[in-house]
Design a protein around this motif. Structure first.
Motif, short mmCIF file in Angstrom:
data_model
loop_
_atom_site.label_atom_id
_atom_site.label_comp_id
_atom_site.label_asym_id
_atom_site.label_seq_id
_atom_site.Cartn_x
_atom_site.Cartn_y
_atom_site.Cartn_z
N GLY E 32 0.70 -1.40 -0.04
CA GLY E 32 -0.09 -0.11 -0.05
C GLY E 32 0.86 1.15 0.13
N GLN E 33 0.85 2.08 1.06
CA GLN E 33 1.32 3.18 1.00
C GLN E 33 3.15 3.25 1.78
OE1 GLN E 33 1.12 5.77 -0.39
NE2 GLN E 33 2.28 7.49 0.47
N ALA E 34 3.80 3.86 1.47
CA ALA E 34 5.36 3.87 1.83
C ALA E 34 5.94 5.17 1.77
CB ALA E 34 6.18 2.74 1.28
N ASP E 35 6.90 5.29 2.78
CA ASP E 35 7.70 6.54 2.99
C ASP E 35 8.82 6.65 1.84
OD1 ASP E 35 5.97 7.58 5.32
OD2 ASP E 35 6.95 6.04 6.33
N ALA E 36 9.37 5.30 1.58
CA ALA E 36 10.55 5.10 0.77
C ALA E 36 10.55 4.01 -0.15
CB ALA E 36 11.78 5.33 1.74
N VAL E 37 10.52 4.11 -1.20
CA VAL E 37 10.67 2.81 -2.12
C VAL E 37 11.77 2.81 -2.96
CG1 VAL E 37 9.27 1.72 -4.12
CG2 VAL E 37 8.01 3.33 -2.56
N LEU E 38 12.22 1.38 -3.09
CA LEU E 38 13.40 0.98 -3.72
C LEU E 38 13.19 0.37 -5.05
CD1 LEU E 38 15.24 -0.77 -0.48
CD2 LEU E 38 15.27 1.83 -1.35
N TYR E 39 13.66 0.86 -6.27
CA TYR E 39 13.18 0.21 -7.63
C TYR E 39 14.66 0.03 -8.00
CZ TYR E 39 8.99 3.10 -7.23
OH TYR E 39 7.97 3.59 -6.75
N GLY E 40 14.57 -1.14 -8.80
CA GLY E 40 15.77 -1.74 -9.87
C GLY E 40 15.52 -1.08 -11.04
N VAL E 41 16.72 -0.78 -11.74
CA VAL E 41 16.79 -0.14 -13.13
C VAL E 41 17.56 -1.16 -13.85
CG1 VAL E 41 16.80 1.79 -14.39
CG2 VAL E 41 16.56 2.03 -12.18
N PRO E 42 17.04 -2.18 -14.33
CA PRO E 42 17.76 -3.33 -14.89
C PRO E 42 18.09 -2.83 -16.42
CG PRO E 42 15.61 -3.93 -15.11
CD PRO E 42 15.54 -2.92 -14.23
N PHE E 43 19.00 -1.95 -16.76
CA PHE E 43 19.56 -1.42 -18.15
C PHE E 43 20.67 -1.11 -18.02
CE2 PHE E 43 20.04 2.09 -21.24
CZ PHE E 43 19.49 1.40 -22.45
N ASP E 44 21.45 -1.66 -19.36
CA ASP E 44 22.82 -1.39 -19.20
C ASP E 44 23.35 -0.87 -20.62
OD1 ASP E 44 22.86 -3.92 -20.43
OD2 ASP E 44 23.87 -4.69 -18.95
N SER E 45 22.59 -0.68 -21.60
CA SER E 45 22.70 -0.54 -23.06
C SER E 45 23.70 0.86 -23.43
CB SER E 45 22.00 -0.77 -24.00
OG SER E 45 21.68 -2.07 -24.07
N GLN E 105 9.10 8.06 -17.74
CA GLN E 105 7.80 7.87 -17.18
C GLN E 105 7.58 7.07 -15.91
OE1 GLN E 105 6.40 5.71 -20.90
NE2 GLN E 105 5.74 7.56 -21.74
N GLN E 106 8.17 6.05 -15.70
CA GLN E 106 8.12 5.21 -14.41
C GLN E 106 8.54 6.13 -13.20
OE1 GLN E 106 8.64 0.76 -15.34
NE2 GLN E 106 9.23 1.90 -17.29
N ALA E 107 9.64 6.70 -13.69
CA ALA E 107 10.35 7.32 -12.55
C ALA E 107 9.29 8.53 -12.03
CB ALA E 107 11.81 8.08 -12.76
N HIS E 108 8.96 9.23 -13.20
CA HIS E 108 7.72 10.37 -12.88
C HIS E 108 6.79 9.87 -11.62
CE1 HIS E 108 5.81 13.96 -13.61
NE2 HIS E 108 4.78 13.35 -13.34
N GLN E 109 6.27 8.76 -11.93
CA GLN E 109 4.98 8.17 -10.98
C GLN E 109 5.74 7.92 -9.72
OE1 GLN E 109 4.06 4.78 -13.40
NE2 GLN E 109 1.89 5.48 -12.97
N ALA E 110 7.15 7.54 -9.62
CA ALA E 110 8.01 7.16 -8.20
C ALA E 110 7.88 8.57 -7.81
CB ALA E 110 9.09 6.51 -8.62
N PHE E 111 8.22 9.46 -8.24
CA PHE E 111 8.72 10.92 -7.57
C PHE E 111 7.33 11.62 -7.33
CE2 PHE E 111 12.96 10.46 -9.17
CZ PHE E 111 13.75 10.83 -8.17
N THR E 112 6.01 11.37 -7.75
CA THR E 112 4.96 11.83 -7.56
C THR E 112 4.14 10.85 -6.61
OG1 THR E 112 4.04 10.98 -9.67
CG2 THR E 112 5.14 13.27 -9.65
N GLY E 113 4.52 9.89 -5.94
CA GLY E 113 3.64 8.97 -5.35
C GLY E 113 3.70 9.23 -3.75
N GLY E 114 4.40 10.02 -3.46
CA GLY E 114 4.10 10.63 -1.95
C GLY E 114 5.43 9.67 -1.25
N ALA E 115 6.45 9.08 -1.90
CA ALA E 115 7.40 8.33 -1.14
C ALA E 115 8.74 8.81 -1.70
CB ALA E 115 7.29 6.85 -1.14
#
Lengths: 315, 315, 315, 315, 315, 315
Positions: E32-45, E105-115
């Motif tokens: 549900g809600q969190a104060d901090a969220v850890l995301y992986g970014v599996p890209f290396d090209s 796009q996905q990072a935008h969601q992460a930064f505007t989600g409250g955590a």
């Protein structure tokens, strides 16, 4: 078989989730009911030489991500039945006896939950509590055992008779295996004693050594007819495969079978009534470039392909 | 100290023999009497994470071949006293409880044989039966414990309180350690609880975390005077060293000390009355290019350099 | 210094060519004249323990591709002088004696060709024929020797006195080194004898052990002034670095210096008149993720940064 | 054969001792008389490409610990005769010529001591002084040589004709091999010259390339009858095996035989009169998970199984 | 801070589940809600040299399992706030441009989600779309950038200006970073140009090279006061750490900082208002014994310890 | 064929030069005209799983040094025609689309320069621009494709249809391959869909799965006659080989062919008119002891042996 309600994740869905399950399958917690469930058994203190099989479930889950769903006959294994990742059996790493009690309890639930359970180990000693639970559910089992070792030794070496080298002696003596329907394949020396197959053959079982592959394959092809609907458990020690293909294991022995030979051996079994099985002794920290885990995942997949064919026998 | 009658083998003598002992020392079977004896403890089923320390004695023996005999002060360790390789303590790999009984019996012989024993592990749980034997011979011991972890946890995590994370709690509660002379150094987080040193400090012990190296060194320098002839046991978990220098271990933690810092720490202890010690948790199959085993052998050598200095205190 | 006519290749030019040279430099065959030339010495049969340094030039060439041209002071090493890759010295791998004759002949050409030669080894025994050639060109040399070992032992151990552990004893006894201007740094035990520096100090040389880094650095800073325009050779055994940073070597010793300490040590020498140097004992097959080769390439780069500063002394 | 007085150690006895011998056998120093003795030859400066076979005896000793005593026919190799570990032949690592003199002297003792010696290398050049000693004891030998390479090249490549690529040319030219009873098997290209078997065939020898396995096996089966009691030496370069199964070697060549094929090939020889043999070019530091050493130990075991069958021919 | 409703799993709960999340945290789907969220970014090209950072999130998740919850001050990071594993950002591996759009796009969601989001990479080019999203949410950011490289190069080398070596030039030129609050630390040569810090310093930023650690630490200690409640992003390229401690990365550079130095550097920042951060360039397939992933997980933990301290500034 | 004017370097010449080319061949810059040219394609951003094939050309060049010149029929490949190392095709690593344009341009030059080009990759996506250039020069090609995967998937998985899993679909749809002369061999599951060969077979192509080796070999033997002088391109994905023999690749699949099987398969093609070919997906950083690179070099050599036989068809 019931209507399909569990769907394997796509590669991108798996990436998005970030968590890894066998074959990108749904977790049993989310799947509800399933026809087959894959469990890890992260235990290795029954190992006499190189430990590390506790990480086997982890390695095989990861390697299994890249495998497809369809066998060489066009059968989509995950479309034809509901398969789920049941997580791991939990046990203490410090004591074989305590761990086996814990494993047996959880395996009992697995065998009585309505789905066929398959296990990924973990050292081969874990197959003893699993076989106890399997026999409790199905009666004495026909067992097909692929291994470099017979695993029928006694307490003679270590003063303790419960470890990864004694599992099939114990399972037979405890009555979980029908010794007339006990087949061991791939065994090879140098052996510890002049008549290494005395125990198995004395009980009525059959042994094929590694150098007898062709005879073994022919024999396996006869089993679906010979055994009919008798419940069968297939136990694969990854060291049946030559160490070149499967270095990631605890007691490797030179001169083993190739993956192609093993895949053909399992495919020969189509038609048996598989009620459980395992792929054991995968130790990823001795692996290289995941080749052992890939092979183990492939063997697990081949075991799954035996299941749709059981429809006739258990419907 | 008695007349020297055991001589270290030369490199070519070692090559000719083909067998490997710690530091090319004579085997205790050939040496007769010795002043110090090095034992391996090839057991790792007390490990919570990566097993493999059962091969520690093997790795350290091999790495120790290339080390010389003389410390930086010109003291020839192996000329000044008779040191022998006592082989390994033998125990079953399947069960911590049974193994600890076996280890304690053999350690008892080691501590009552007239020589100072040093042990190479092996997981840290083995230090518990060793400390039992040591205290049986010498009474409650002063203990200097180098480690990334406090090893004072309880049965809370696994339901079992005898494993490599509980050894010092057990040793204190069983009375083998004088808690006022108990020093832990190199500990570091992230810790499992807010007050990770509560047990040790509650008993009167002293803790220096990894980031407090300078204070720790100063404190160690005070111990020879402070403790006088009180019997001291030094227990080194190789993971006190940063994983860059010692990757070959089961539960590595980033941010550890360097070998140079550890060598200086041990040298600060010259003058204590060392009655036993260990270097534990060396897992060679996680090592690279033998660097962990080399470091462990070097630490073992530094422990040996403490022994000639005990002459004053125990003559 | 003369007009620049050799240009380092860009990354894409290097990719296009497909061949690898030190620092993407032009090959001496194409470069014509150069101010400094880098040579490989792919020989390791002078090794007493782990061989493999024959592949050192190969590993360092590869790792050097990723390094830039400019030091921390803004000096573009490859713009300020013409540097070329001179290929490798060719010698038989079967016999130290024959190989040293071959190396000396080729090194002689290198030292008399008008450019400063730097060598990448290869076991340290190769520095003996190189020093012979260097002294033939420049007279007895001041030598700064970074190493874990003194390399001043004799024929006592192996019955042969030409191997990687005897090079500086031989070079001094043959008169190629001015023993009053001979500095050894980074040496550490356990040593093979109580007075391991007796030879060097007996000849008038100076030794700093690994634990004396601060004193060593201060001393090095004094050398540019003290030695003026006396020709200097710097010989770096990669094992002066701790095995954590440089596992890829034949006789690693725990407790060494860090790369940062070594870079500072070399930078302290700015102002000496460097007439040759080497980075030896790089054994890539014991390396991990190229970290040893990267460190060796960086040390080689630091040696190159000493050259532009020689302008004052040799113009 | 005389009464058995040497007994192989159990696993726990081996652990207790802490030292490692081939197959947990007694050391020759303790064994007194033996029927067969296993020697290590830790030398690799005859290597043209990747060195490291100096550690072969060490790797094979360790891997051999886990092998049993009985072959696939129920024969207990170590019960039927007295086998001992003879330690290593000692030689300098710096010079093929000097080393070969040292090896020959020690091999001479081995061949005249009343036991059949088997050697574990070490680079293949060592087989030359061994063959010299063998022929000195037995006259010109029949030789069965398994290898990826013919090892019959000359001084053309390196200007020196004593290295691991010239051993059989030298042994034939020096008269130690009966060229009519010289068989080379497993050789494969790309070859260095259009007619790579010219030397061997010109002398009357026989060659089977790797792709001719079936013909080779048939031929081997004819040898016990064809050769009768003529003394035979079997030399196995581990690189006859494909690099997948034996990566730990100096000059691997793709397309080799499998361990199963090699075991069958050796078993085909039962009935020959084996007077000596070797397994060479095992370089453990290029190995993975000990698979090469395990395979080499297994090959050594198979050579031992040829010995009880010699009773008829040499009694 | 709100009431805690997400609980970290125990070790046995994690084993039972069989799936792996950062620090055994609940998955965001369950949390549900969190104060901090850890995301992986599996890209290396976006990698110029060794790829493989696509597996960084996988490696760090696994290594993080063994870390505790409490920092060295007794603060339980996961008790004081709700932290969750947000899974991975999904993007195509074939094209930096397309991937960056997907990441943003996905990072935008992460930064505007409250955590507060923290990211684990993945190559450093991914920090550009993340910084775009961060600046979109918070305005131009203060950035603390730990790295061996400045990552301010241009399209000059490859003809393309979006890759892992250009991220901070782009982020500044696009206005996402306040160049007066831009600090780069740990940079080291050999540099590609004489004035490698020209871009950053020209914009008003501050640079500390690797050899200036002490000055850098002092400066970092001043930032909490100097910057007050200005939003801060901390970007850590794992190659700021020396390759001995962090071999598992794409462009390692000798001479880096130690983990202890880095932990102290991050702890110096307590009091800043951290609104996001990342640990990038972790390439587990170049790692050994997980030491790089362990270090990266530890750095991620240290970033989390900065968050409870932001209470004052953003409440 | 014209008079030979390019000579392969000897081992010692190669050592002296210090630079590495395929098979120690002259570089195209020095060779002038050639009959066949070997190019590297250091690109891997078309990889869906493990990247690293960008280093394939590097690994294969190195491994190829140790290979001879003569095949098993006595044909000296490098004497019978002029072969050169053409260096690498240069392309950006960040974007498949841009890279493919760059590759196609350079491949176009290769195919119109009068020599037969062979390519070493690099991920299999690179074969698409190469096939474009080949078809531009020769018209629609007969293609023999060895692989574990069909590489005929679409944009369905990733939303992008240009990557290493789509190359042959694209090449057929773009008209570069004659679909009636398109043969795929070695494919194996578990497959991603029930009818994995639908595309190829729907176009008129032929597929042999891995378990159909014998049939495949027979079919290949028919091609020289069946296809006459039609231009043929042979594309080998190294993962057609089992991972035991070729672990160094990005998407290994258990159950592949052995090198001996592959060598026989290529030799069966003698008589076809080979106008180009490739060996792709060699990722040395996942290799062990160079066994994958050695196998790839050997496969490349076998492709070269097809060329002298084209004399009849294209003279």
């Amino acid at each position: 078989m019931s209507v399909m309600n569990t769907t394997r994740l796509s590669i991108t869905e798996t990436i998005a989730d970030g968590r890894i399950t066998f074959f990108r399958l749904p977790h049993l917690r989310d799947a509800g009911q399933a026809d087959a469930v894959l469990y890890g058994v992260p235990f290795d203190s029954g190992t006499t030489y190189r430990p590390g099989a506790r990480f086997g479930p982890y390695g095989v889950r990861r390697a299994s991500l890249s495998l497809g769903s369809c066998d060489h006959t066009g059968n989509d294994v995950f479309a034809g039945m509901r398969v789920a990742d049941g997580g791991n059996l939990v046990c203490v790493p410090f004591d074989v006896g305590t761990a086996h009690v814990q494993i047996e309890q959880q395996a009992h639930q697995a065998f009585t939950g309505g789905a066929v359970p398959l296990f990924v180990g973990g050292d081969h000693s874990c197959s003893l509590p699993i076989l106890r639970a399997a026999a409790d559910a199905h009666g004495p089992l026909a067992v097909i055992h692929f291994d470099a070792h017979s695993d029928t030794s006694s307490a003679a070496h270590w003063g303790i008779d419960k470890h990864h080298g004694t599992v099939f002696r114990n399972a037979i003596e405890e009555g979980h295996i029908d010794p007339k329907r006990f087949v061991q394949l791939g065994l090879r020396g140098p052996f510890g004693e002049p008549d290494p197959h005395a125990f198995t053959r004395g009980k009525g079982g059959i042994v094929f050594e590694a150098h007898e592959y062709n005879d073994a394959l022919t024999f396996l092809q006869s089993l679906p007819t010979a055994w009919g609907s008798h419940p069968v458990y297939v136990s694969i020690d990854i060291d049946v495969i030559d160490p070149a293909f499967a270095p990631g294991t605890g007691t490797p022995v030179s001169g083993g079978w190739t993956p192609r030979e093993m895949f053909a051996a399992i495919r020969a079994l189509r038609g048996i009534r598989l009620v459980g099985g395992d792929v054991m002794e995968v130790a990823p920290d001795y692996d290289h470039a995941d080749i052992t885990s890939l092979c183990a995942a492939h063997l697990l997949f081949e075991l799954l392909t035996l299941l749709p064919h059981r429809a006739a026998s258990n419907s």
